[in-house]
Design an enzyme around this catalytic site. Structure first.
Site, short mmCIF file in Angstrom:
data_model
loop_
_atom_site.label_atom_id
_atom_site.label_comp_id
_atom_site.label_asym_id
_atom_site.label_seq_id
_atom_site.Cartn_x
_atom_site.Cartn_y
_atom_site.Cartn_z
N LEU A 1 0.96 -1.15 0.03
CA LEU A 1 -0.01 0.00 0.07
C LEU A 1 0.95 1.31 0.00
O LEU A 1 2.00 1.13 0.51
CB LEU A 1 -1.08 0.03 1.33
N ASP A 2 0.60 2.28 -0.67
CA ASP A 2 1.14 3.47 -0.66
C ASP A 2 1.39 4.09 0.66
O ASP A 2 0.65 3.70 1.66
CB ASP A 2 0.64 4.64 -1.36
N ALA A 3 2.45 4.95 0.93
CA ALA A 3 2.70 5.47 2.10
C ALA A 3 1.44 6.25 2.87
O ALA A 3 1.24 6.24 4.03
CB ALA A 3 3.90 6.53 2.34
N LYS B 1 -4.98 5.09 -7.79
CA LYS B 1 -4.98 6.46 -8.28
C LYS B 1 -4.64 6.60 -9.73
O LYS B 1 -5.25 7.62 -10.14
CB LYS B 1 -3.41 6.77 -7.34
#
Ligand code: URA
Length: 244
Positions: free
Chosen positions: A109-111, A195
Site C-alpha cells: 500500500l502507498d505510504a 490512483k
C-alpha cells in the site's frame, strides 16, 4: 515446510526466540534436550514433532515454525518495504513479534494509504494474494476531487487505459457512494493502481483506504497501527471467491 527435518540450532533459535549463535552455544553447553536426551551437535537434524527442552522449559519445534498471518490497520506515513531511508516501515509496528525479520507485507500500500494490510511469513500465501493469476479482489474506499458519474462506472467496468501506460487496466468495479466518494474493487494490484485509474478519468484520489481483500473485511475494532492474528476462518475468506 518442504521437509520435516531441520537443523537443531535453527529449531532452538525459533522455539526459544534466541539468535542462532546463542542457540549453538546452548547446544554445546549440553543444555538442550531433544525428546529428553541431551544433544550437543548444532548441525544434528531433528523432526518438527520433536520436543525441545532447555533448563526445564519445553517447546515443540512445530509450534515455532507454524506460519503466522496478521491483519494490520495500516496508518498513513508507513511504507510497505523491508527497509526505507525516508519513512518508517510497517514492520516496525510488529516490534514485539518474535522473528520479525521473517515477516513481510502482502503486497504494497502507498505510504499515504491506510487500512487492511496482511502481514505474514508464508511466502506462498503472499504470492497467491498478490499474483494477478489468482484474481483475489481488493476493495478500497476512495475520496476524490471531482464528482463521479455513471459514465465513470461504465469506463471502470470496460477497462481503462492510462496515457502513460501501454497495458490497459483490467475491468474494475466502481460503486459510487457520494458524488466524491466510492468503493473500488480491483484484481490486478498494479503500481498505484487505484490512483492511476482515477487519473484515467481525469480525477484525483484525495484519500485511499483498503477495506477488504477477497471477502475478508478490515476489523473495525482495530485502531490505525494496531494488528492481530487472523483466525483460520478469516484466512479462508481471503480466497472464498477463488476456489480452483
Ligand atoms: N492503489 C493505489 O493507488 N495505492 C495503493 O496504496 C493501493 C492501490
Amino acid at each position: 515446510m518442504a521437509s520435516d527435518a531441520l537443523r537443531l540450532d535453527k529449531a532452538v533459535s525459533h522455539s526459544f526466540d534466541v539468535p542462532r549463535s546463542h542457540a549453538t552455544a546452548l547446544i554445546k553447553q549440553g543444555r538442550v534436550l531433544v525428546n529428553g536426551e541431551i544433544r550437543t551437535k548444532a548441525a544434528d537434524k531433528i523432526l518438527l514433532t520433536d520436543t525441545l527442552e532447555i533448563d526445564g522449559y519445553e517447546s515443540v519445534a512445530q509450534d515455532a515454525f507454524a506460519k503466522r498471518y496478521f491483519m494490520l490497520n495500516k496508518p498513513s506515513g508507513f511504507v510497505c518495504a523491508d527497509s526505507d531511508n525516508n519513512f518508517p516501515i510497517v514492520l516496525n509496528l510488529f516490534g514485539e513479534e518474535p522473528h520479525r525479520d521473517e515477516l513481510h507485507c502482502v503486497g504494497r500500500l502507498d505510504a499515504d494509504t491506510t487500512g487492511l494490510l496482511l502481514v505474514t511469513d508464508d511466502g506462498q500465501f503472499n504470492h497467491k494474494i498478490t499474483s494477478p493469476k489468482y484474481n483475489v479482489t481488493k476493495t478500497y474506499h476512495v475520496a476524490c476531487e471531482r464528482d463521479l458519474s455513471e459514465r465513470d462506472v461504465k469506463a471502470f467496468a470496460k477497462g481503462l487505459r492510462h496515457p502513460e501506460e501501454k497495458q490497459r487496466y483490467k475491468s474494475a468495479v466502481l460503486e459510487i457512494l457520494d458524488p466524491k466518494e466510492a468503493l473500488v474493487t480491483v484484481t490486478e494490484g498494479r503500481f498505484h493502481e487505484v490512483k492511476r485509474l482515477f487519473e484515467c478519468i481525469n480525477n484525483t484520489v484525495t484519500e485511499l483506504s483498503r477495506i477488504r481483500i477477497g471477502r475478508l473485511e478490515l476489523d473495525k475494532e482495530l485502531e490505525e497501527g494496531e494488528y492481530r492474528e487472523l483466525t483460520p476462518t478469516e484466512l479462508e475468506l481471503v480466497f472464498a471467491d477463488n476456489q480452483d
